[in-house]
Design a protein around this motif. Structure first.
Motif, short mmCIF file in Angstrom:
data_model
loop_
_atom_site.label_atom_id
_atom_site.label_comp_id
_atom_site.label_asym_id
_atom_site.label_seq_id
_atom_site.Cartn_x
_atom_site.Cartn_y
_atom_site.Cartn_z
N ALA A 1 0.70 -1.59 0.50
CA ALA A 1 0.04 -0.10 -0.17
C ALA A 1 0.69 1.32 0.05
N LYS A 2 2.27 1.32 0.82
CA LYS A 2 2.70 1.99 0.68
C LYS A 2 3.74 2.49 -0.30
N HIS A 3 4.40 1.45 -0.43
CA HIS A 3 5.27 1.70 -2.08
C HIS A 3 5.15 0.60 -3.58
N GLY A 4 3.76 0.48 -3.53
CA GLY A 4 4.07 -0.57 -5.01
C GLY A 4 4.64 -2.08 -4.51
N TYR A 5 5.30 -2.49 -5.81
CA TYR A 5 6.01 -3.52 -5.76
C TYR A 5 5.60 -4.26 -6.81
N THR A 6 7.10 -4.69 -7.34
CA THR A 6 8.09 -5.84 -8.36
C THR A 6 8.08 -6.99 -8.10
N VAL A 7 8.14 -7.43 -8.85
CA VAL A 7 8.12 -9.42 -9.14
C VAL A 7 9.30 -9.36 -10.57
N GLU A 8 10.01 -10.67 -9.38
CA GLU A 8 11.77 -11.15 -9.87
C GLU A 8 11.31 -11.81 -9.75
N ILE A 9 10.98 -13.15 -10.77
CA ILE A 9 11.31 -14.86 -11.50
C ILE A 9 13.16 -15.07 -10.78
N VAL A 10 13.74 -15.21 -9.82
CA VAL A 10 14.83 -15.92 -9.52
C VAL A 10 15.17 -16.67 -10.07
N ALA A 11 14.71 -18.13 -10.04
CA ALA A 11 14.97 -19.88 -10.20
C ALA A 11 13.48 -20.16 -10.39
N ASP A 12 13.60 -21.04 -11.73
CA ASP A 12 11.92 -21.42 -12.16
C ASP A 12 12.63 -22.61 -12.47
N GLU A 13 11.68 -24.14 -13.05
CA GLU A 13 12.33 -24.95 -14.26
C GLU A 13 12.25 -25.54 -12.01
N LEU A 14 12.12 -25.49 -10.73
CA LEU A 14 12.13 -26.50 -10.11
C LEU A 14 11.29 -27.43 -9.56
#
Length: 85
Positions: A42-55
């Motif tokens: 609510a205060k800052h907003g957010y972004t998403v980062e995928i750091v690893a996949d196919e696990l």
């Protein structure tokens, strides 16, 4: 199923405030988050980062635990994360 590990970062300054593991759209889902998470968003907003996949689930869980330990939990005064476990 293949899992991934993701970071939520404050949109205001790119600080990591949450680490998670998931499948499908979990990283972008706002449901099932704790009150600390909602206050930060609510205060800052957010972004998403995928750091690893196919696990595997076990690999994703281990990586998530490692990242939480590295960034530290805010509720115990050890870092920036709003993760509760």
């Amino acid at each position: 199923m293949k899992y991934y590990v993701y970071l939520h970062k404050k949109a205001s300054d790119d600080e990591v405030f949450y680490v998670g593991k998931g499948i499908a759209r979990r990283a972008w889902d706002k449901q099932g988050r704790n009150s600390f998470w909602h206050k930060v968003v609510a205060k800052h907003g957010y972004t998403v980062e995928i750091v690893a996949d196919e696990l595997s689930e076990d690999e994703a869980f281990a990586y998530e635990v490692d990242l939480i330990a590295r960034h530290g939990r805010r509720d115990i005064g050890a870092g920036t994360l709003v993760n509760m476990t």
